[in-house]
Design a protein around this motif. Structure first.
Motif, PDB file in Angstrom:
ATOM      1  N   THR A  97       0.851  -1.376   0.025  1.00 57.30           N
ATOM      2  CA  THR A  97      -0.061   0.077   0.001  1.00 57.30           C
ATOM      3  C   THR A  97       1.056   1.110   0.136  1.00 57.30           C
ATOM      4  OG1 THR A  97      -1.812   1.207   0.865  1.00 57.30           O
ATOM      5  CG2 THR A  97      -0.230   0.007   2.519  1.00 57.30           C
ATOM      6  N   TYR A  98       0.297   2.448  -0.196  1.00 55.62           N
ATOM      7  CA  TYR A  98       0.951   3.649  -0.159  1.00 55.62           C
ATOM      8  C   TYR A  98       1.200   3.906   1.498  1.00 55.62           C
ATOM      9  CZ  TYR A  98       2.181   8.674  -0.552  1.00 55.62           C
ATOM     10  OH  TYR A  98       2.725   9.863  -0.804  1.00 55.62           O
ATOM     11  N   ILE A  99       2.599   4.471   1.737  1.00 60.39           N
ATOM     12  CA  ILE A  99       2.882   4.682   3.037  1.00 60.39           C
ATOM     13  C   ILE A  99       1.915   5.294   4.037  1.00 60.39           C
ATOM     14  CG2 ILE A  99       4.362   6.531   2.695  1.00 60.39           C
ATOM     15  CD1 ILE A  99       6.301   5.115   4.773  1.00 60.39           C
ATOM     16  N   ALA A 100       1.219   6.129   3.612  1.00 62.74           N
ATOM     17  CA  ALA A 100      -0.055   6.923   4.261  1.00 62.74           C
ATOM     18  C   ALA A 100      -0.920   5.906   5.165  1.00 62.74           C
ATOM     19  CB  ALA A 100      -0.763   7.901   3.543  1.00 62.74           C
ATOM     20  N   THR A 101      -1.035   4.807   4.700  1.00 63.56           N
ATOM     21  CA  THR A 101      -1.780   4.162   5.357  1.00 63.56           C
ATOM     22  C   THR A 101      -1.289   3.458   6.648  1.00 63.56           C
ATOM     23  OG1 THR A 101      -2.395   3.226   3.403  1.00 63.56           O
ATOM     24  CG2 THR A 101      -3.510   1.888   5.002  1.00 63.56           C
ATOM     25  N   THR A 102       0.262   3.319   6.708  1.00 58.65           N
ATOM     26  CA  THR A 102       0.736   2.734   7.882  1.00 58.65           C
ATOM     27  C   THR A 102       1.418   3.633   8.617  1.00 58.65           C
ATOM     28  OG1 THR A 102       2.817   2.404   6.384  1.00 58.65           O
ATOM     29  CG2 THR A 102       1.092   0.667   6.588  1.00 58.65           C
ATOM     30  N   GLU A 103       1.877   4.778   8.071  1.00 62.23           N
ATOM     31  CA  GLU A 103       2.856   5.809   8.731  1.00 62.23           C
ATOM     32  C   GLU A 103       1.866   6.348  10.021  1.00 62.23           C
ATOM     33  OE1 GLU A 103       4.214   8.798   6.162  1.00 62.23           O
ATOM     34  OE2 GLU A 103       2.315   9.463   5.431  1.00 62.23           O
ATOM     35  N   THR A 104       0.485   6.397   9.387  1.00 62.64           N
ATOM     36  CA  THR A 104      -0.325   7.065  10.569  1.00 62.64           C
ATOM     37  C   THR A 104      -0.770   6.226  11.566  1.00 62.64           C
ATOM     38  OG1 THR A 104      -1.898   6.548   8.767  1.00 62.64           O
ATOM     39  CG2 THR A 104      -1.814   8.736   8.883  1.00 62.64           C
ATOM     40  N   ILE A 105      -0.706   4.915  11.292  1.00 61.56           N
ATOM     41  CA  ILE A 105      -0.721   3.902  12.610  1.00 61.56           C
ATOM     42  C   ILE A 105       0.444   4.273  13.680  1.00 61.56           C
ATOM     43  CG2 ILE A 105      -0.543   1.615  13.322  1.00 61.56           C
ATOM     44  CD1 ILE A 105      -1.836   1.118  10.197  1.00 61.56           C
ATOM     45  N   SER A 106       1.590   4.393  13.077  1.00 61.76           N
ATOM     46  CA  SER A 106       2.834   4.762  14.033  1.00 61.76           C
ATOM     47  C   SER A 106       2.361   6.084  14.580  1.00 61.76           C
ATOM     48  CB  SER A 106       4.312   4.743  13.158  1.00 61.76           C
ATOM     49  OG  SER A 106       4.063   3.417  12.401  1.00 61.76           O
ATOM     50  N   ILE A 107       2.080   7.190  13.952  1.00 57.84           N
ATOM     51  CA  ILE A 107       2.175   8.171  14.437  1.00 57.84           C
ATOM     52  C   ILE A 107       1.104   8.307  15.690  1.00 57.84           C
ATOM     53  CG2 ILE A 107       1.062  10.743  13.898  1.00 57.84           C
ATOM     54  CD1 ILE A 107       2.526  10.166  10.911  1.00 57.84           C
ATOM     55  N   ILE A 108       0.043   7.629  15.533  1.00 56.25           N
ATOM     56  CA  ILE A 108      -1.048   7.581  16.768  1.00 56.25           C
ATOM     57  C   ILE A 108      -0.283   6.788  17.982  1.00 56.25           C
ATOM     58  CG2 ILE A 108      -3.068   8.158  15.584  1.00 56.25           C
ATOM     59  CD1 ILE A 108      -3.524   5.125  15.616  1.00 56.25           C
ATOM     60  N   GLY A 109       0.863   6.220  17.582  1.00 52.44           N
ATOM     61  CA  GLY A 109       1.413   5.563  18.836  1.00 52.44           C
ATOM     62  C   GLY A 109       0.812   3.874  18.724  1.00 52.44           C
ATOM     63  N   ALA A 110       0.711   3.299  17.643  1.00 53.04           N
ATOM     64  CA  ALA A 110       0.190   1.949  17.655  1.00 53.04           C
ATOM     65  C   ALA A 110       1.503   1.292  16.393  1.00 53.04           C
ATOM     66  CB  ALA A 110      -1.060   1.580  16.861  1.00 53.04           C
ATOM     67  N   LYS A 111       1.157   0.091  16.181  1.00 50.09           N
ATOM     68  CA  LYS A 111       2.138  -0.676  15.666  1.00 50.09           C
ATOM     69  C   LYS A 111       1.626  -1.278  14.293  1.00 50.09           C
ATOM     70  CE  LYS A 111       5.094  -4.772  16.547  1.00 50.09           C
ATOM     71  NZ  LYS A 111       5.481  -5.609  17.445  1.00 50.09           N
ATOM     72  N   PRO A 112       2.068  -0.819  13.149  1.00 55.71           N
ATOM     73  CA  PRO A 112       1.585  -1.749  11.801  1.00 55.71           C
ATOM     74  C   PRO A 112       2.061  -2.993  11.801  1.00 55.71           C
ATOM     75  CG  PRO A 112       3.067   0.337  11.419  1.00 55.71           C
ATOM     76  CD  PRO A 112       3.023   0.034  12.807  1.00 55.71           C
TER      77      PRO A 112
END
Ligand SMILES: Cc1ncc(COP(=O)(O)O)c(C=O)c1O
Length: 381
Positions: A97-112
């Motif tokens: 996928t495009y990294i936007a899907t996953t980087e936002t998971i890290s940014i909220i403090g969760a783990k993709p």
């Protein structure tokens, strides 16, 4: 002949008077953020995707961030709820996928937590989800990649059995259908990007979230504006995820054409399919039996990909790579310790895929020229 990857200019010319009128209206009214045009667009998008609620946002990336946060995933939401947990929430997500899907998971403090994709659909492989579920798993993010809906039934079943939230990233799948129903409301929330090159594109940055859940909608509405519904009265911290009125105005004109433009993309795909049928070296994308694919991208899989792309470039045809490297091998995720071989399907497809032009304004001559050039390349090999 020149064939661009997409042709936003021709599309603009076809709707110019309506766009200019709407933009002038915004300028005359001097309401620049989340005004009447944005509201009208939210209503139209909700109607198109049979959703009760819709909120215009500042981008597809921000829509994902907003949705994850409002759904209570990650450290940020734990702060919002006035507590902090020790363990990190985990979110299952496709590696392709495009990294936007996953980087936002890290940014909220969760783990993709990455999952490989199916070779035929390019979407998350439902058969590989359960083995990655742990006691910390909170959600599954489904991305309807390239415009083809993922196989929702088995994913929803796994989510229900394991009490997991489902989020759909519909950034590449406006108007797409799974078993006759539009994407976006199979899970708790659907997120959209209206980046200019998308099937429904703004003239700048914009996005949206849709949901049938009133409580979640109210929460996202608050979060969109710094935790406030009443100005300067903040129930909680939030962010600025608001949509600009100019983008609402543009999108409100463009959404009226989305069925026609979707059909245009599907027509291009159908002709490519016919013309490339006999070219042994070229695998055209499959349209899964449950899917109405909207061909945001038309991915072929070919040998000698770079050489073919160069050949097409010389003939005036632009191509793209979506994506040149799967996420687990990107430097951004090096700290996670993934290695080559961890997601074999994504790694293999990634070396073979090439995106060829697909846009609703393509002429028959352009479609035939692209297919003919691919054919002539392989006939010389
Ligand atoms: C699958 C997917 N998710 C999220 C995004 C992010 O959208 P935006 O560029 O509007 O932030 C994109 C945009 O390319 C996308 O393709």
């Amino acid at each position: 002949m020149k064939v661009p990857f997409l042709d936003l200019k021709t599309q603009y010319e076809s709707i110019k008077p309506d766009i200019q009128k709407e933009i002038n209206d915004v300028l005359d009214n001097t309401a620049y953020i989340c005004g009447k045009k944005v509201k009208a667009f939210e209503d139209e998008l909700a109607k198109l995707h049979s959703s009760k609620y819709c909120l215009g946002t500042s981008s597809g990336t921000d829509s994902l961030h907003l949705a994850y946060w409002a759904l209570g995933i990650g450290i940020s939401s734990q702060i919002e709820h006035g507590r902090l947990k020790e363990e990190m929430d985990e979110v299952i997500v496709p590696v392709n996928t495009y990294i936007a899907t996953t980087e936002t998971i890290s940014i909220i403090g969760a783990k993709p937590v990455f999952i490989d994709h199916e070779e035929d659909s390019f979407n998350i492989d439902p058969g590989k989800i359960e083995e990655k579920i742990t006691s910390h798993t909170k959600a599954i993010v489904v991305v309807h990649l390239y415009g083809q809906p993922a196989n929702m039934d088995p994913i929803l079943k796994i989510a229900k059995e394991n009490n997991l939230i489902v989020i759909e990233d519909c950034s590449q799948a406006h108007n797409a259908e799974y078993k006759g129903k539009k994407v976006g409301t199979f899970g708790s929330v659907g997120t959209f990007s209206f980046y200019p090159g998308k099937n429904l594109g703004a003239y700048g940055e914009a996005g949206a979230v849709i949901t049938n859940n009133e409580e979640l909608y109210e929460k996202m509405l608050r979060f969109r504006q710094h935790g406030a519904v009443v100005r300067y009265i903040h129930d909680n911290e939030g962010h600025n995820y608001r949509m600009e009125e100019l983008q609402g105005a543009v999108l409100n004109v463009k959404i009226k054409h989305i069925d026609k433009w979707t059909n245009g993309r599907r027509y291009v795909a159908q002709i490519y399919r016919e013309l490339l049928r006999d070219v042994e070296e070229v695998k055209v994308p499959m349209e899964m039996p449950y899917a109405k694919h909207v061909y945001h991208l038309f991915e072929i899989r070919v040998p000698n990909r770079e050489d073919l792309a160069n050949y097409l470039k010389e003939k005036g045809i632009d191509t793209g790579l979506h994506y040149p490297m799967p996420l687990h091998l990107q430097k951004a995720y090096k700290y996670r310790g993934y290695k080559e071989g961890d997601f074999p399907v994504a790694e293999k497809c990634c070396k073979e895929i090439l995106s060829i032009p697909v846009f609703p304004e393509m002429t028959d001559e352009q479609i035939e020229y692209v297919a003919g050039s691919i054919k002539s390349y392989y006939s010389k090999c």
